[in-house]
Scaffold this motif. Structure first.
Motif, PDB file in Angstrom:
ATOM      1  N   ALA A  91       0.835  -1.289  -0.101  1.00 50.31           N
ATOM      2  CA  ALA A  91       0.080   0.053   0.145  1.00 50.31           C
ATOM      3  C   ALA A  91       0.861   1.154  -0.059  1.00 50.31           C
ATOM      4  O   ALA A  91       0.323   2.301   0.278  1.00 50.31           O
ATOM      5  N   GLY A  92       2.193   1.044  -0.394  1.00 54.58           N
ATOM      6  CA  GLY A  92       3.144   2.325  -0.224  1.00 54.58           C
ATOM      7  C   GLY A  92       3.850   2.495   1.144  1.00 54.58           C
ATOM      8  O   GLY A  92       4.308   3.675   1.222  1.00 54.58           O
ATOM      9  N   GLY A  93       3.711   1.878   2.188  1.00 58.49           N
ATOM     10  CA  GLY A  93       4.250   2.057   3.399  1.00 58.49           C
ATOM     11  C   GLY A  93       5.664   1.465   3.383  1.00 58.49           C
ATOM     12  O   GLY A  93       6.199   1.075   2.287  1.00 58.49           O
ATOM     13  N   PRO A  94       6.493   2.226   4.579  1.00 55.99           N
ATOM     14  CA  PRO A  94       8.038   1.773   4.485  1.00 55.99           C
ATOM     15  C   PRO A  94       8.247   0.412   4.826  1.00 55.99           C
ATOM     16  O   PRO A  94       7.424   0.016   5.615  1.00 55.99           O
ATOM     17  N   ILE A  95       9.491   0.031   4.678  1.00 54.57           N
ATOM     18  CA  ILE A  95      10.030  -1.477   5.135  1.00 54.57           C
ATOM     19  C   ILE A  95      10.798  -0.926   6.404  1.00 54.57           C
ATOM     20  O   ILE A  95      11.517   0.004   6.319  1.00 54.57           O
ATOM     21  N   VAL A  96      10.116  -1.408   7.468  1.00 57.58           N
ATOM     22  CA  VAL A  96      10.917  -1.205   8.916  1.00 57.58           C
ATOM     23  C   VAL A  96      11.656  -2.379   9.432  1.00 57.58           C
ATOM     24  O   VAL A  96      11.055  -3.311   9.484  1.00 57.58           O
ATOM     25  N   GLU A  97      12.675  -2.206   9.994  1.00 58.15           N
ATOM     26  CA  GLU A  97      13.416  -3.113  10.280  1.00 58.15           C
ATOM     27  C   GLU A  97      12.912  -3.606  11.680  1.00 58.15           C
ATOM     28  O   GLU A  97      12.620  -2.745  12.525  1.00 58.15           O
ATOM     29  N   PRO A  98      12.812  -5.005  11.959  1.00 60.76           N
ATOM     30  CA  PRO A  98      12.146  -5.521  13.163  1.00 60.76           C
ATOM     31  C   PRO A  98      12.573  -4.922  14.346  1.00 60.76           C
ATOM     32  O   PRO A  98      11.717  -4.785  15.114  1.00 60.76           O
ATOM     33  N   LEU A  99      13.726  -4.755  14.394  1.00 68.08           N
ATOM     34  CA  LEU A  99      14.157  -4.413  15.752  1.00 68.08           C
ATOM     35  C   LEU A  99      13.946  -2.912  16.103  1.00 68.08           C
ATOM     36  O   LEU A  99      14.117  -2.710  17.151  1.00 68.08           O
TER      37      LEU A  99
END
Length: 188
Positions: A91-99
């Motif tokens: 949907a256009g959201g960012p990829i965020v590192e799990p930590l």
């Protein structure tokens, strides 16, 4: 993290040759002002969407009881970092590192120029109120599960859960190596 050709790595588990990686989760609750109608815990996301017939749904999103955004569209996704590489990314959201443990608010096909994804602290409490959509309904789905029908006046509240999912890691692969393998290598 394992591909079908790496299943032999499962032999490491009985020998204790693995690490555990904690992943944030969401507590998702629906209330109608007087009572709790629904409660679920999510690893990936909570998705509020319009019904199949409705054209758009009016959504107001609050962070700690302060309006963060309001728009008409197909809905909104509240995601954990683990869920950031699924529907939220599409949907256009960012990829965020799990930590990072942040929460992600991603509009779905918003009919507003300024309706953008918002990344917030895990301490925030996110509330979503769905506006009138005529005779049609909006729905809530948690981690892609069964749709819960929302009624006018319902409030969907999401916050970081005290529960944590622990993923078994059998390889010493970084998040970025996994990301490149899953998304970049498959496009070549």
């Amino acid at each position: 993290e394992l591909e079908s050709g790496e299943l032999e790595l499962l032999r490491k588990i009985p020998r204790g040759e693995y690490t555990l990686e904690p992943r944030s989760m969401l507590d998702v609750t629906v209330t109608n002002g007087t009572q709790t109608l629904f409660h679920e815990t999510a690893l990936n996301d909570a998705v509020i969407t319009k019904g199949a017939i409705a054209r758009v749904v009016q959504v107001s999103v609050y962070c700690d009881n302060v309006e963060a955004t309001s728009f008409s569209g197909d809905g909104v996704i509240i995601a954990t970092p683990t869920g950031s590489t699924a529907y939220s990314m599409s949907a256009g959201g960012p990829i965020v590192e799990p930590l990072a443990k942040n929460l992600i608010i991603s509009p779905i096909c918003a009919h507003a120029m300024l309706a953008k994804t918002i990344v917030v602290s895990p301490e925030r409490v996110i509330s979503v109120k769905v506006g009138k959509i005529g005779r049609h309904n909006a729905y809530l789905s948690v981690d892609g599960g069964r749709a819960f029908r929302l009624n006018p006046g319902d409030t969907i509240t999401t916050k970081a859960s005290q529960k944590v999912t622990k993923l078994v890691r059998l390889k010493q692969t970084s998040f970025f190596e996994i990301l490149n393998k899953k998304f970049i290598d498959r496009q070549r």
